[in-house]
Write a protein that holds these residues in place. Structure first.
Motif, PDB file in Angstrom:
ATOM      1  N   TYR B 179      45.198 -18.992  26.580  1.00 32.83           N
ATOM      2  CA  TYR B 179      46.001 -19.801  25.656  1.00 32.83           C
ATOM      3  C   TYR B 179      45.252 -21.061  25.229  1.00 32.83           C
ATOM      4  O   TYR B 179      44.313 -21.499  25.890  1.00 32.83           O
ATOM      5  CB  TYR B 179      47.327 -20.167  26.334  1.00 32.83           C
ATOM      6  N   THR B 180      45.733 -21.612  24.097  1.00 37.91           N
ATOM      7  CA  THR B 180      45.123 -22.845  23.599  1.00 37.91           C
ATOM      8  C   THR B 180      45.281 -23.969  24.616  1.00 37.91           C
ATOM      9  O   THR B 180      44.448 -24.852  24.704  1.00 37.91           O
ATOM     10  CB  THR B 180      45.772 -23.276  22.264  1.00 37.91           C
ATOM     11  N   PRO B 183      50.984 -23.175  28.510  1.00 36.38           N
ATOM     12  CA  PRO B 183      52.288 -23.091  27.812  1.00 36.38           C
ATOM     13  C   PRO B 183      53.390 -23.826  28.570  1.00 36.38           C
ATOM     14  O   PRO B 183      54.423 -24.134  27.983  1.00 36.38           O
ATOM     15  CB  PRO B 183      52.575 -21.577  27.783  1.00 36.38           C
ATOM     16  N   SER B 188      54.314 -24.914  22.093  1.00 36.34           N
ATOM     17  CA  SER B 188      53.697 -24.192  20.978  1.00 36.34           C
ATOM     18  C   SER B 188      52.300 -23.676  21.307  1.00 36.34           C
ATOM     19  O   SER B 188      51.575 -23.261  20.416  1.00 36.34           O
ATOM     20  CB  SER B 188      53.637 -25.099  19.750  1.00 36.34           C
ATOM     21  N   ARG B 190      49.380 -21.291  22.039  1.00 34.95           N
ATOM     22  CA  ARG B 190      49.233 -20.007  21.360  1.00 34.95           C
ATOM     23  C   ARG B 190      48.168 -19.178  22.067  1.00 34.95           C
ATOM     24  O   ARG B 190      47.147 -19.697  22.496  1.00 34.95           O
ATOM     25  CB  ARG B 190      48.809 -20.281  19.913  1.00 34.95           C
ATOM     26  N   ARG B 191      48.425 -17.869  22.201  1.00 37.28           N
ATOM     27  CA  ARG B 191      47.414 -16.976  22.770  1.00 37.28           C
ATOM     28  C   ARG B 191      46.262 -16.840  21.780  1.00 37.28           C
ATOM     29  O   ARG B 191      46.471 -16.637  20.589  1.00 37.28           O
ATOM     30  CB  ARG B 191      48.017 -15.597  23.056  1.00 37.28           C
ATOM     31  N   THR B 238      43.140 -11.349  25.109  1.00 39.67           N
ATOM     32  CA  THR B 238      42.125 -12.201  24.503  1.00 39.67           C
ATOM     33  C   THR B 238      40.755 -11.605  24.766  1.00 39.67           C
ATOM     34  O   THR B 238      40.423 -11.293  25.904  1.00 39.67           O
ATOM     35  CB  THR B 238      42.166 -13.620  25.108  1.00 39.67           C
ATOM     36  N   HIS B 398      46.836 -31.164  21.114  1.00 39.99           N
ATOM     37  CA  HIS B 398      47.158 -29.804  20.659  1.00 39.99           C
ATOM     38  C   HIS B 398      47.605 -29.836  19.207  1.00 39.99           C
ATOM     39  O   HIS B 398      47.228 -28.978  18.397  1.00 39.99           O
ATOM     40  CB  HIS B 398      48.276 -29.231  21.548  1.00 39.99           C
ATOM     41  N   ASP B 404      48.525 -25.101  17.265  1.00 42.76           N
ATOM     42  CA  ASP B 404      49.752 -24.305  17.182  1.00 42.76           C
ATOM     43  C   ASP B 404      49.755 -23.382  15.974  1.00 42.76           C
ATOM     44  O   ASP B 404      50.569 -22.482  15.871  1.00 42.76           O
ATOM     45  CB  ASP B 404      50.998 -25.205  17.203  1.00 42.76           C
ATOM     46  N   LYS B 405      48.786 -23.610  15.037  1.00 47.53           N
ATOM     47  CA  LYS B 405      48.691 -22.723  13.874  1.00 47.53           C
ATOM     48  C   LYS B 405      47.582 -21.707  14.084  1.00 47.53           C
ATOM     49  O   LYS B 405      46.521 -22.047  14.598  1.00 47.53           O
ATOM     50  CB  LYS B 405      48.368 -23.536  12.612  1.00 47.53           C
ATOM     51  N   PRO B 406      47.791 -20.467  13.672  1.00 50.09           N
ATOM     52  CA  PRO B 406      46.722 -19.472  13.815  1.00 50.09           C
ATOM     53  C   PRO B 406      45.470 -19.942  13.098  1.00 50.09           C
ATOM     54  O   PRO B 406      45.550 -20.568  12.044  1.00 50.09           O
ATOM     55  CB  PRO B 406      47.295 -18.221  13.143  1.00 50.09           C
TER      56      PRO B 406
END
Lengths: 412, 412
Positions: B179-180, B183, B188, B190-191, B238, B398, B404-406
């Motif tokens: 994850y970024t 979590p 938010s 994100r994987r 991932t 973050h 949180d955005k792709p």
């Protein structure tokens, strides 16, 4: 100073406390200057735990994977015992069957030992180490893990003793030796200092379950002196050895064995023609029923009767098979009795003594016990009697052959 | 159709039910036509049970016997998983480390793999079998059983993938990917579909404990594409791979790592002479205390200050060592703080983007968070802050780096 192979079974290594007690015992032998190779089983309960895991996945797991699984049991014990020895300042090194290498055939779950590489063990012994080997397991020539089947750790111990030309193979159990008969039946039953391999095999197959018969045969074949001792108390145990021709006097009978697990079946009015024994017994063996005693009476009127014994669990099934056979052969009838017991006297001494059978039959007759079947071998006479007379018969024979008194040669 | 090496850890094979679930998953890959080698750990709890047995005998068991003992854990799993596969009609064969042969050096309990013999595995794969290999274990050149130490099953999987030139090494865990950031701290989070080896190493060493860093390094070194997936749910996980130069745009920052386990120590008023860094840090390392970040301020008046971080458990001990050093060097004082946290931004993209540090510092400053220490590498910037601001800092960063955005390339 001797080279000893010592085997400790599952109960003897059932907890880490017991493993420490085994280490105490082994370390004492080492301190006395003996070279020691120890063979151990899985901690008691462990093999069943592993089988339980397998069975929760499938009813009949593949034998190869079963061997991979259950062989971990002994591997745990060798590591723990080696640690316990090292803790006592006794240098030790563990070996799996694969590491030794104990090469077997590829019959998973009941493999047979083909060859043992003694080199690693010899090096460790020369360096003053105790060698701790996993019983019950080996590898085949392609490197697959195999196990030897029930009692396999005894076989491992004997095979290692043979390969190393050990002075003695000591099997530690929960009994302190081989007795003249079951002490639970006869109070005066006495521990034997010695017994011959042949006697031991007859005793074992008749129900004195001290040692696995396969390991006794193996020891006899490879001239390995075998001793049965107690893990939990000190003592000399029983030495299983070759017939001692110099002994002042062999006892006529060494022990009384018995078995309540059998049932007998008789097929009578069988046409007395060549091949009828085969035609009766083949369907029984085809049904995977093992037959123990077989007696055929001399025929009259071109008819004969066959009687044989099977394990009591197989009684009903054997009856069904026999009913079909009887019809086919035109035999008169099939009868059976599951309330029987087999009693045997065993002794290499009876070979040179006439009249042993007579003494046996007389002793039983004096107690009013009827004999239903008789079967004899070189060193054994077995009779089948009504189950209710079993204890009485064993006591009468134990007394008749003076088994409660020490043998002459042991007094000298 | 690909050649896959799949690794399932202790939790994934913790019960026979879970082993059956793993078998379902593996069998599906096999049905899809892939060649599969499975690496498994011991059932969770089993290794600790075995260590407990050893410790009930001695506090510090010999490493050689420890390896004999604990290696049984994986051996049990390979047998059970092979049975479960066979039950599904999926032909399978188990291998211990010794059977493969995975040859290691002789450093018991933390051995390193030297060589892998792929021949047996290749034969089984060609025969359509799933190959099931015990992780974490091998043998040295003299045939002694060795283990690879913590996380060793991941290393086994990567090493097998390298030896077999597998298309992918899949590590199944209890998380569904990398994850970024954690979590649990940022909703938010994100994987990531992809992350580079370098980023993964920085993330792992900074506390994202998805994979053992050693196996990631190993995979990078041998060009093995590594994928982290969940044992319990479906998904792509991932992919850990090499930097993709053709990607439309690398994200500047791939993830935010953090660590609350550290404490910082400062020694100030140190004479600014050559060798003083050595004279401060050598006694610390001699005391077996690992040092993470090290910062030295530019000196004034021929004096300088050193600050470094250690694990919080080593804080008191490091203070004692440093007090002695301060006296010896004639330094002014030693100060320390165990209520700190380290936050790092990681990303290969920052190599080509100026001003990343500025953006980071500004984001923290906007939240009123004071930066106590700064350390940078090619693809990482770490700061030490007051522990109480940790969650706030991670969320601010973050958001600042739009994690949180792709990423753009994933939309294309």
């Amino acid at each position: 100073m001797a080279l000893l192979v010592q085997k400790f079974g599952g109960t003897s290594v059932g907890t880490t406390e017991r493993i420490e007690a085994v280490a105490d015992k082994v370390a004492r032998f080492r301190e006395d200057g003996h070279d020691v190779v120890v063979v151990v089983s899985a901690m008691s309960g462990e093999t069943n735990r592993l089988i339980g895991l397998a069975n929760s996945i499938m009813d009949e797991p593949t034998p190869r994977e079963m061997d991979v699984l259950v062989s971990t049991g002994e591997q745990v014990t060798i590591a723990l015992l080696s640690m316990a020895l090292q803790k006592r300042g006794c240098d030790a090194r563990s070996y799996t069957g694969s590491q030794v290498r104990i090469v077997t055939d590829s019959t998973h779950t009941k493999a047979r030992i083909k060859q043992i590489d003694e080199q690693h063990m010899r090096e460790d012994l020369n360096a003053g180490r105790v060698v701790v080997v996993a019983g019950f397991q080996g590898i085949d020539e392609r490197g697959n893990i195999t196990t030897l089947g029930r009692g396999g750790s005894d076989t491992t111990a004997v095979a290692l003793a043979a390969a190393l030309r050990a002075d003695e193979c000591q099997i530690y159990t929960d009994v302190d030796g081989v007795y003249t008969t079951d002490p639970r039946v006869v109070d005066s039953a006495r521990r034997l200092d010695r017994i011959t391999f042949e006697e031991m095999i007859e005793m074992a197959s008749l129900g004195s379950k001290v040692l696995q018969i396969r390991s006794v045969e193996f020891a006899g074949k490879y001239n390995v002196p075998l001793r049965v001792l107690s893990s939990f108390q000190d003592g000399e145990g029983t030495l299983i050895t070759f017939e001692d021709e110099d002994a002042m006097e062999q006892p006529v009978v060494s022990g009384i064995a018995f078995n309540r697990d059998e049932a007998k079946l008789t097929i009578s009015g069988v046409p007395d023609t060549p091949g009828s024994a085969l035609r009766i017994l083949k369907p029984v063996s085809d049904a995977n029923i093992e037959v123990d005693m077989i007696v055929q009476n001399v025929g009259e009127d071109n008819q004969t009767a066959f009687t044989f014994t099977v394990h009591r669990n197989d009684f009903r099934r054997a009856q069904e098979v026999l009913n079909a056979v009887a019809q086919e052969l035109g035999a008169r009838e099939v009868t059976g009795d599951s309330k029987i017991a087999k009693v045997s006297i065993v002794g290499v001494g009876m070979r040179s003594h006439a009249g042993v059978a007579t003494r046996m039959f007389e002793a039983l007759s004096n107690e009013g016990i009827n004999i239903q079947m008789i079967s004899t071998s070189e060193i054994k006479i077995s009779v089948v009697i009504d189950e209710k007379y079993l204890e009485l018969a064993v006591r009468a024979l134990h007394s008749e052959f003076e088994l409660d008194k020490p043998a002459l040669k042991e007094e000298s």
